[in-house]
Each structure stands twice: as structure tokens, then as C-alpha cells.
Design an enzyme around this catalytic site. Structure first.
Site, short mmCIF file in Angstrom:
data_model
loop_
_atom_site.label_atom_id
_atom_site.label_comp_id
_atom_site.label_asym_id
_atom_site.label_seq_id
_atom_site.Cartn_x
_atom_site.Cartn_y
_atom_site.Cartn_z
CE LYS A 121 0.76 -1.28 -1.60
NZ LYS A 121 -0.59 -1.77 -1.83
CE LYS B 265 -3.90 -8.75 -0.08
NZ LYS B 265 -3.87 -7.30 -0.29
CE LYS C 283 0.95 -4.44 5.10
NZ LYS C 283 0.15 -3.42 4.46
N1 AQP Z 1 0.96 -7.65 8.06
C1 AQP Z 1 -0.24 -7.24 8.45
N2 AQP Z 1 -0.56 -7.25 9.77
C2 AQP Z 1 -1.79 -6.84 10.18
N3 AQP Z 1 -2.76 -6.43 9.33
C3 AQP Z 1 -2.49 -6.41 8.02
N4 AQP Z 1 -3.21 -6.07 6.93
C4 AQP Z 1 -2.46 -6.24 5.82
N5 AQP Z 1 -1.25 -6.71 6.15
C5 AQP Z 1 -1.22 -6.82 7.51
C6 AQP Z 1 -4.58 -5.61 6.99
O1 AQP Z 1 -5.32 -6.34 6.02
C7 AQP Z 1 -6.35 -5.51 5.50
C8 AQP Z 1 -6.38 -5.63 4.03
O2 AQP Z 1 -5.21 -5.10 3.48
P1 AQP Z 1 -5.23 -4.71 1.95
O3 AQP Z 1 -5.42 -5.90 1.13
O4 AQP Z 1 -6.21 -3.65 1.71
O5 AQP Z 1 -3.86 -4.07 1.65
P2 AQP Z 1 -2.54 -3.93 2.37
O6 AQP Z 1 -2.69 -3.38 3.73
O7 AQP Z 1 -1.68 -3.12 1.46
O8 AQP Z 1 -2.08 -5.43 2.47
P3 AQP Z 1 -0.89 -6.11 1.79
O9 AQP Z 1 -0.99 -7.54 2.16
O10 AQP Z 1 0.38 -5.41 2.14
O11 AQP Z 1 -1.21 -5.95 0.27
P4 AQP Z 1 -0.30 -5.51 -0.91
O12 AQP Z 1 0.91 -6.41 -0.82
O13 AQP Z 1 -1.11 -5.74 -2.14
O14 AQP Z 1 0.04 -4.08 -0.69
C9 AQP Z 1 -6.10 -4.11 6.01
O15 AQP Z 1 -7.01 -3.84 7.06
C10 AQP Z 1 -4.71 -4.16 6.54
O16 AQP Z 1 -4.53 -3.28 7.62
#
Ligand code: AQP
Length: 331
Positions: free
Chosen positions: A115, A200, A197
Site C-alpha cells: 500500500k 476493491k 490479488k
Molecule cells: N482477492 C481476495 N481473495 C480472498 N479474500 C480477499 N479479501 C480481500 N480480497 C480478497 C478478504 O476480504 C476481507 C476484507 O478485506 P478488507 O476490506 O479488510 O481489505 P483488503 O484485504 O485490503 O481488501 P481489498 O479488496 O484489497 O481492499 P483495498 O483495495 O481497499 O485494500 C479480508 O478478510 C480479506 O482477507
């Protein structure tokens, strides 16, 4: 122990429109704990501001994330659903745990490295200490089990280390949590860059399938998904694009990888991608419908948030009074 049952805690950031990665890796699995565990599912807005957010969008997404929890099958009567900033003990314990978390530990976190590369203009202290706040979220409720995607494994291990360190200094204070990571859908990858990965906040919208995307959008994104030149539907480490599509197809249809390989034997990727798109769009349709119904009644969402925060605060207070006493704060 805070409750008669074992405790489950997890959270999702309202930092974007949720993806099928968030759905398959996390939220879809939350409801399996509702009957036998005391469950806390939180919309973690304090975490979301480690990256710059537009205020009106953050507010809207906070409602939406709560509505998505409910649309994905979390009954507010069986689960404590709440917003992190409504329970100030998260921030308080977060600060306390910062003082029991080492700089070197935080420096090793891959999410921080990723990040801070993505947001080079805003490498703030919150982004760095994010895992200590996540530890606070979990330890505040004396959590036994944390369901997450595999990308959160490193943070969860740090939460365990922090709990053990605190317990060693002050005696038994926190339950040391275990992770629950679904083995078959632990990591959903980007459709455009299948070694990364699915996130979002990915600026390339074609890489990300969102829970609320229309069927047309879903079909278009799968049609454009990156595969390889072999034209054979086979699960293999050297075929990340196809393997990711197989994982998604398996998650929505329940078919095994062997069955999927047989089903598409001798057929091109075009057919395969359309089948994955159909299965995904059909699987998400009931969630989309329920979401629309829930979003039409904001007052109900607000009452769910309020009741959830009251209940969470009740449990948080118990842990905080123990923590304050152990540390030596005057009551
Ligand atoms: N690609 C993924 N595959 C499996 N699990 C995933 N999670 C996120 N992306 C995947 C799981 O979703 C939960 C919530 O995630 P989060 O919102 O706390 O943040 P994150 O993991 O940082 O998800 P993003 O989508 O990548 O968000 P941004 O883009 O804002 O950083 C967690 O349990 C995570 O494991």
C-alpha cells in the site's frame, strides 16, 4: 471468556465497492458461524481512512457494506453487526497495542509495503500501524476465531504475537485468536493481472468483479479476463489466469476441478469464460436483490448499526476495564 459461546470477529473496510474476493474469501463464510458462535462483524471505517477517502463516499459505503453483510445472509438478530468508529474502544485499545508492537514487526508487513507503494504520496503513520489496530479489533472481543482471506494471515499472526506479548507482561488478559481461512477460495486474483490479488481499490475496473456489478458488466469482465495461449482448461500454478477462473467457477457451482477440466475438455476459453461469468452473475443475483431491498430502508440499517454498537460496546467495556487495570491506569 466473555460469552457462553466461542467468539468470532471479522471486518471489511468500506474502502470501495466490494469484490467477489471479499465475498468468496470472507463474507460468504461469515454466516457459517452464526449458530454456534457469538459473532461480531464490523465495518472497519477507521482502517479505511489509512487511504484518503471522499467523505460522502465513505459514508455511503459504510451503509452499503452493512447492507451487503445482511444481503449475504447475516441476520442481525444472530450476529452483532456494527461500525468500528461507533465503538471508541477500538481506537483506545489500538493506541495501547501500538505500544506493544515493534517497529521491526510492522516494517515486515507486506500489506504496508504494497500500500505504501500504491499510495506513495500518503504513507501515513496509520497505514504503518494498521495491524496494531486490527489486533485491537480482534482482542477487544476475546476472539477465538477470525475468518479472513489468506492475505490477512500475516496480520493475524502479528495479532497473536501481540496478545502473547501482552499476556506475558501482565498475565492472562487476551484470548490468543486462531485464523479461519477457506482453503478453496483463499485468494481470488485480479482478472487482468492474475498473479496479483483482486482488490476493491484497483484502478483498473476490468480486473475486478464487484458483488453489485450488473450481469452485463460481469460477462464483459470475464470475457476480457487474461488467460494464456495453451487453450486448455487445467488447474496449474503456471496457468494463473485459468486457475483463478476455475477457482471462481468452483466457488459458484460447487464443481470440483476435475469435473471442470472434464466439462471444458476440447472446448475453447471463450465457452469457459462465458460459463464462469454466468455462474458468477447467477450466484450474485439474490445478493443484489436483497441489497437493493435493504438499502431502501436506511432507518432500519441505522437501527441495526445502533443496536450492534451498543452490544459490541458492552463486551468491549469488559476487556478495556481489565486492560486498564493491568497496565496501571487510575480507574
Ligand atoms: N482477492 C481476495 N481473495 C480472498 N479474500 C480477499 N479479501 C480481500 N480480497 C480478497 C478478504 O476480504 C476481507 C476484507 O478485506 P478488507 O476490506 O479488510 O481489505 P483488503 O484485504 O485490503 O481488501 P481489498 O479488496 O484489497 O481492499 P483495498 O483495495 O481497499 O485494500 C479480508 O478478510 C480479506 O482477507
Amino acid at each position: 471468556m466473555l460469552a457462553d459461546k466461542k467468539i468470532v470477529f471479522s471486518g471489511v473496510q468500506p474502502s470501495g465497492n466490494l469484490t467477489i474476493g471479499n465475498y468468496l474469501g470472507a463474507i460468504k463464510n461469515f454466516s457459517r458461524f452464526s449458530e454456534d458462535y457469538k459473532t461480531f462483524y464490523c465495518v472497519v471505517d477507521l482502517h479505511a481512512i489509512t487511504v484518503r477517502q471522499v467523505p460522502a463516499e465513505l459514508r455511503r459505503r459504510t451503509y452499503e457494506t452493512l447492507a451487503l453483510y445482511m444481503a449475504c445472509g447475516l441476520d442481525e438478530k444472530k450476529n452483532t453487526l456494527f461500525v468500528q468508529s461507533h465503538v471508541p474502544a477500538h481506537a483506545e485499545l489500538g493506541w495501547i497495542l501500538d505500544c506493544y508492537t515493534m517497529f521491526g514487526e510492522l516494517s515486515r508487513m507486506t500489506q504496508f509495503k504494497d500500500k505504501s507503494q500504491k499510495h506513495a504520496e500518503n504513507i501515513n503513520a496509520g497505514l504503518f500501524t494498521y495491524p496494531a489496530l486490527m489486533a485491537a479489533d480482534i482482542l477487544l472481543y476475546q476472539t477465538d476465531v477470525v475468518p479472513t482471506g489468506v492475505d490477512q494471515k500475516q496480520h493475524l499472526e502479528l495479532a497473536r504475537d501481540i496478545a502473547e506479548r501482552f499476556n506475558q507482561v501482565y498475565g492472562d488478559t487476551f484470548t490468543v485468536p486462531e485464523s479461519y481461512i477457506p482453503t478453496d477460495t483463499m485468494k481470488i486474483m485480479s482478472l487482468q493481472e492474475p498473479t496479483a490479488k483482486m482488490s476493491k481499490s484497483d484502478p483498473n475496473d476490468n480486473a475486478v468483479v464487484r458483488i453489485l456489478d450488473s450481469k452485463d458488466d460481469i460477462m464483459r469482465k470475464f470475457k476480457k479476463a487474461v488467460t494464456d495461449s495453451e487453450a486448455s482448461v487445467r488447474f496449474s500454478e503456471d496457468k494463473p489466469g485459468v486457475s483463478n477462473l476455475m477457482t471462481i467457477y468452483h466457488a459458484f457451482t460447487g464443481k470440483s476441478f476435475e469435473d471442470i477440466e472434464r466439462e471444458f475438455d476440447g472446448r475453447g476459453y471463450g465457452d469457459f469464460k462465458m460459463a464462469v461469468g454466468e455462474a458468477c452473475a447467477d450466484g450474485l443475483a439474490p445478493v443484489r436483490e436483497e441489497f437493493a431491498r435493504l438499502m431502501a430502508d436506511k432507518a432500519h440499517l441505522e437501527s441495526v448499526m445502533k443496536n450492534g454498537a451498543d452490544e459490541a460496546a458492552y463486551y468491549a467495556r469488559k476487556t478495556m476495564s481489565k486492560v486498564r487495570r493491568k497496565i496501571g491506569f487510575v480507574n
